[in-house]
Design an enzyme around this catalytic site. Sequence first.
Site, mmCIF file in Angstrom:
data_model
loop_
_atom_site.group_PDB
_atom_site.id
_atom_site.type_symbol
_atom_site.label_atom_id
_atom_site.label_comp_id
_atom_site.label_asym_id
_atom_site.label_seq_id
_atom_site.Cartn_x
_atom_site.Cartn_y
_atom_site.Cartn_z
ATOM 1 N N ARG A 48 -2.346 -6.013 -8.201
ATOM 2 C CA ARG A 48 -1.237 -6.973 -8.074
ATOM 3 C C ARG A 48 -1.358 -8.005 -9.187
ATOM 4 O O ARG A 48 -1.156 -7.714 -10.341
ATOM 5 C CB ARG A 48 -1.264 -7.627 -6.698
ATOM 6 N N HIS A 64 0.843 -1.202 0.000
ATOM 7 C CA HIS A 64 0.000 0.000 0.000
ATOM 8 C C HIS A 64 0.882 1.258 0.000
ATOM 9 O O HIS A 64 0.592 2.224 -0.704
ATOM 10 C CB HIS A 64 -0.883 0.045 1.255
HETATM 11 N N1 COA Z 1 0.394 -4.444 -2.343
HETATM 12 C C1 COA Z 1 0.092 -5.507 -1.612
HETATM 13 N N2 COA Z 1 -1.150 -5.833 -1.255
HETATM 14 C C2 COA Z 1 -2.144 -5.018 -1.642
HETATM 15 C C3 COA Z 1 -1.902 -3.872 -2.396
HETATM 16 C C4 COA Z 1 -0.564 -3.596 -2.754
HETATM 17 N N3 COA Z 1 -0.234 -2.549 -3.476
HETATM 18 N N4 COA Z 1 -3.077 -3.259 -2.646
HETATM 19 C C5 COA Z 1 -4.030 -3.999 -2.065
HETATM 20 N N5 COA Z 1 -3.467 -5.065 -1.459
HETATM 21 C C6 COA Z 1 -4.175 -6.140 -0.763
HETATM 22 C C7 COA Z 1 -4.556 -5.826 0.620
HETATM 23 O O1 COA Z 1 -3.540 -6.215 1.494
HETATM 24 C C8 COA Z 1 -5.838 -6.606 0.796
HETATM 25 O O2 COA Z 1 -5.581 -7.944 1.125
HETATM 26 P P1 COA Z 1 -6.721 -8.880 1.749
HETATM 27 O O3 COA Z 1 -7.793 -9.047 0.736
HETATM 28 O O4 COA Z 1 -5.971 -10.123 2.028
HETATM 29 O O5 COA Z 1 -7.223 -8.187 2.990
HETATM 30 C C9 COA Z 1 -6.443 -6.564 -0.576
HETATM 31 O O6 COA Z 1 -5.384 -6.346 -1.453
HETATM 32 C C10 COA Z 1 -7.411 -5.467 -0.763
HETATM 33 O O7 COA Z 1 -7.435 -4.638 0.373
HETATM 34 P P2 COA Z 1 -7.542 -3.108 0.396
HETATM 35 O O8 COA Z 1 -6.600 -2.465 -0.539
HETATM 36 O O9 COA Z 1 -7.459 -2.699 1.824
HETATM 37 O O10 COA Z 1 -8.968 -2.839 -0.180
HETATM 38 P P3 COA Z 1 -10.299 -3.616 0.025
HETATM 39 O O11 COA Z 1 -10.504 -4.458 -1.184
HETATM 40 O O12 COA Z 1 -10.373 -4.246 1.337
HETATM 41 O O13 COA Z 1 -11.281 -2.342 -0.008
HETATM 42 C C11 COA Z 1 -13.278 -1.109 -0.421
HETATM 43 C C12 COA Z 1 -12.527 -2.426 -0.552
HETATM 44 C C13 COA Z 1 -13.361 -0.652 1.020
HETATM 45 C C14 COA Z 1 -12.613 -0.033 -1.238
HETATM 46 C C15 COA Z 1 -14.695 -1.380 -1.006
HETATM 47 O O14 COA Z 1 -15.244 -2.519 -0.392
HETATM 48 C C16 COA Z 1 -15.643 -0.230 -0.805
HETATM 49 O O15 COA Z 1 -15.580 0.737 -1.536
HETATM 50 N N6 COA Z 1 -16.568 -0.326 0.174
HETATM 51 C C17 COA Z 1 -17.565 0.690 0.475
HETATM 52 C C18 COA Z 1 -18.942 0.310 -0.074
HETATM 53 C C19 COA Z 1 -18.968 0.508 -1.563
HETATM 54 O O16 COA Z 1 -19.073 1.595 -2.067
HETATM 55 N N7 COA Z 1 -18.803 -0.609 -2.284
HETATM 56 C C20 COA Z 1 -18.606 -0.617 -3.715
HETATM 57 C C21 COA Z 1 -19.856 -0.486 -4.517
HETATM 58 S S1 COA Z 1 -21.217 -1.428 -3.978
#
Ligand code: COA
Length: 168
Positions: free
Chosen positions: A91, A18
């Site tokens: 990724r 991140h």
């Molecule tokens: N390097 C390494 N790992 C990475 C990374 C990077 N550059 N970027 C992301 N990741 C990983 C994270 O570690 C995480 O791992 P996990 O799945 O094992 O926990 C995963 O990729 C994604 O996590 P993160 O980047 O924190 O995002 P998320 O997918 O958890 O976030 C939201 C999702 C919050 C953005 C999304 O659910 C959201 O917008 N929610 C609000 C409600 C909404 O509007 N929904 C969409 C329309 S209905």
Amino acid sequence: MGKMVIYPGSFDPITNGHLSILRRALTIFDSITIAVASDPMKKTLFTLAERMEMIRESIKKDDKVFVESFSGLLVNYVVSKKSNIILRGLRALSDFEYEFQLSLMNRKLNGNIQTVFLMTDYRWFYISSTIIKEAASLGGTINGLVPEIVCKKLKEKFAVNKPENKGG
Ligand code: COA
């Protein structure tokens, strides 16, 4: 006021992957708001306050980076910040389908908002918050993959949760 991008996620916890996206995005955008989902669909290990504290401690003081939480629809939050850009890291291929779906849904919800993807650096290609939590819970070394504060917090978390050794 320049271009502000919203970098959303659950950040449970923030990883060096991140941080790499964040650093590189700072060379493109004028400011970045890290938006921590207060109620993500997945169950989190860390509370919202803990996730935000770890982010704040991991980023060097920079007046171009803000850390906030949001709840409800991401697109509504983006509009409330007077932005129209969402930043996400990509990724492996496995991310693509989910990210594609998320960005299309967000576009359907608000056609004025664009999602921008940055390719993760090869060093972080294989890590995710989940795999880091798993390794840490089993006593594996995660140094170098997450900021120091995250290493410390994970150790604390799993020391507390560690079951009694009932060996015999
Ligand atoms: N390097 C390494 N790992 C990475 C990374 C990077 N550059 N970027 C992301 N990741 C990983 C994270 O570690 C995480 O791992 P996990 O799945 O094992 O926990 C995963 O990729 C994604 O996590 P993160 O980047 O924190 O995002 P998320 O997918 O958890 O976030 C939201 C999702 C919050 C953005 C999304 O659910 C959201 O917008 N929610 C609000 C409600 C909404 O509007 N929904 C969409 C329309 S209905």
